[in-house]
Design an enzyme around this catalytic site. Structure first.
Site, PDB file in Angstrom:
ATOM      1  N   ASP A  12     -24.536  12.325  -2.221  1.00  0.00           N
ATOM      2  CA  ASP A  12     -25.761  11.564  -2.503  1.00  0.00           C
ATOM      3  C   ASP A  12     -26.113  11.818  -3.970  1.00  0.00           C
ATOM      4  OD1 ASP A  12     -28.282  10.164  -1.979  1.00  0.00           O
ATOM      5  OD2 ASP A  12     -29.236  12.120  -2.129  1.00  0.00           O
ATOM      6  N   SER A  13     -27.081  11.051  -4.483  1.00  0.00           N
ATOM      7  CA  SER A  13     -27.522  11.278  -5.856  1.00  0.00           C
ATOM      8  C   SER A  13     -28.202  12.633  -6.012  1.00  0.00           C
ATOM      9  CB  SER A  13     -28.511  10.188  -6.257  1.00  0.00           C
ATOM     10  OG  SER A  13     -29.664  10.285  -5.441  1.00  0.00           O
ATOM     11  N   CYS A  75     -26.112   7.825   0.819  1.00  0.00           N
ATOM     12  CA  CYS A  75     -27.004   7.271  -0.200  1.00  0.00           C
ATOM     13  C   CYS A  75     -26.960   5.749  -0.090  1.00  0.00           C
ATOM     14  CB  CYS A  75     -26.523   7.730  -1.578  1.00  0.00           C
ATOM     15  SG  CYS A  75     -27.436   7.039  -2.965  1.00  0.00           S
ATOM     16  N   GLU A 154     -36.800  15.376  -5.387  1.00  0.00           N
ATOM     17  CA  GLU A 154     -35.831  16.240  -6.075  1.00  0.00           C
ATOM     18  C   GLU A 154     -36.509  17.504  -6.631  1.00  0.00           C
ATOM     19  OE1 GLU A 154     -32.272  15.991  -6.988  1.00  0.00           O
ATOM     20  OE2 GLU A 154     -32.384  14.812  -5.155  1.00  0.00           O
ATOM     21  N   CYS A 186     -33.866   4.772   2.008  1.00  0.00           N
ATOM     22  CA  CYS A 186     -33.336   5.721   1.016  1.00  0.00           C
ATOM     23  C   CYS A 186     -33.302   7.063   1.731  1.00  0.00           C
ATOM     24  CB  CYS A 186     -34.266   5.770  -0.200  1.00  0.00           C
ATOM     25  SG  CYS A 186     -33.931   7.173  -1.310  1.00  0.00           S
ATOM     26  N   HIS A 188     -33.579   9.996   0.791  1.00  0.00           N
ATOM     27  CA  HIS A 188     -34.565  11.009   0.396  1.00  0.00           C
ATOM     28  C   HIS A 188     -35.859  10.887   1.224  1.00  0.00           C
ATOM     29  CE1 HIS A 188     -32.112  11.536  -3.259  1.00  0.00           C
ATOM     30  NE2 HIS A 188     -32.873  12.553  -3.599  1.00  0.00           N
TER      31      HIS A 188
END
Ligand code: DGL
Length: 257
Positions: A12-13, A75, A154, A186, A188
Site C-alpha cells: 500500500d502507499s 490500495c 499516516e 481507501c 486507510h
C-alpha cells in the site's frame, strides 16, 4: 520451499493496507504475510497516474525479491492506476486488487444515496467510472474525494478533534441528503471509522472492501492450489520505505487495534 509455504505479499502507499492484512489474518490464519508500506511516497492519491504506476512496480519488485507467492495490492489508488499494467508485466504470479465496494452498498441502499469516500485519483480513474456506470440507475452515487485524510492517518491521527473537524467539513452538507450507506474506498479509512460513526450516526451502513478482497484472495489460493496447509499461526513481517521506526510501530499498532 514449495509454493504453498511461501508468504503472501501485500503493499500500500503506507499503513492503509494494514486494514486488509488484518482481515486476512482472520480469514487465512495459517498463511504468512509480508507487508510493504511506501510511506515515504504517501499519499499516492494526489500524484499523477504514471508516478503511481512506477511506485507500484517498485513495490511489487520488492515483494518478489522476498519470494512471495501472490501479490495483494491493498490500495484502491494503486489498483486503479496500475493493476492492468502489473498483470501484463508479471504474468507468473497472481495479482489481487481492491476497489470501492459499490455492489454491496447498492444492495443495502435500495434506491437511496451512497457516498463513496476515496482518494481523488481513485474517483477520477476509468475503473471507477466503469463501476459507476453499472450502478448509477439503481442508486444516487455521491463520489467524495478526501484529499488530506491519508496524511492524518499516516501520522497516527485516527481520532480526536482533527479527524472530527475534517470529517464534519466533508460530510455535514452531504448528510442532509437521503444517505443510506458510505463506502470506504481507501484502505486507510477503516481506521477512522469510529469517528465517522460519531458524525453520521449508527444508522448509516459503512462498508469497506477488505472482506471481498480477502475472499477473492482465498479463492485464488485454492484455485492455484497454493493455500498453505501448515497448522501453525500466521507470521507477519512489515517493511516500509520510510526509515523512521515510528511508522513500523504504527503499523503493528494498527494491526492490533
Ligand atoms: N490506501 C490507499 C488507497 O486505498 C491510499 C492512497 C493514498 O496514498 O493516497 O487508496
Amino acid at each position: 520451499m514449495n509454493n504453498k509455504e511461501k508468504s503472501i505479499g501485500f503493499f500500500d502507499s503506507g499503513v492503509g493496507g494494514i486494514s486488509v492484512l488484518k482481515e486476512s489474518l482472520s480469514i487465512l490464519p495459517n498463511e504468512d504475510f509480508i507487508y510493504f508500506g511506501d510511506s515515504i511516497n504517501a499519499p499516492y492519491g494526489t500524484k499523477n497516474v504514471n508516478e503511481v504506476k512506477k511506485l507500484a512496480f517498485n513495490a511489487v519488485d520488492f515483494l518478489l525479491n522476498k519470494g512471495v507467492k501472490v501479490i495483494v495490492i491493498a490500495c484502491n489508488t494503486a489498483t486503479s492506476a496500475a493493476i492492468d499494467d502489473l498483470r501484463l508485466r508479471y504474468t507468473d504470479i497472481p495479482i489481487i486488487g481492491i476497489e470501492p465496494a459499490l455492489k454491496p452498498a447498492v444492495e443495502v441502499s435500495r434506491g437511496r444515496s451512497v457516498v463513496i469516500m476515496a482518494t481523488p485519483m481513485t474517483l477520477a480513474e476509468k475503473k471507477f467510472s466503469n463501476l459507476m456506470e453499472v450502478y448509477k440507475e439503481e442508486v444516487d452515487i455521491i463520489p467524495l474525494p478526501c484529499e488530506g485524510l491519508v496524511e492524518l492517518i499516516e501520522e497516527g491521527i485516527i481520532e480526536g478533534e482533527q479527524v472530527e473537524k475534517y470529517l464534519k467539513g466533508k460530510l455535514t452538507k452531504i448528510m442532509q441528503r437521503d444517505v443510506a450507506s458510505i463506502v470506504l474506498g481507501c484502505t486507510h479509512y477503516p481506521f477512522i471509522k469510529k469517528e465517522l460513526v460519531k458524525i453520521v450516526g449508527e444508522k448509516i451502513i459503512i462498508i469497506d472492501g477488505s472482506i471481498g478482497t480477502v475472499n477473492q484472495l482465498k479463492r485464488k489460493l485454492v484455485s492455484k492450489n497454493i493455500l498453505n496447509d501448515k497448522k501453525t499461526k500466521s507470521r507477519v513481517s512489515i517493511y516500509n520505505s520510510s526509515q523512521d521506526n515510528k511508522i513500523i510501530d504504527l503499523s503493528y499498532k494498527l494491526l492490533r487495534l
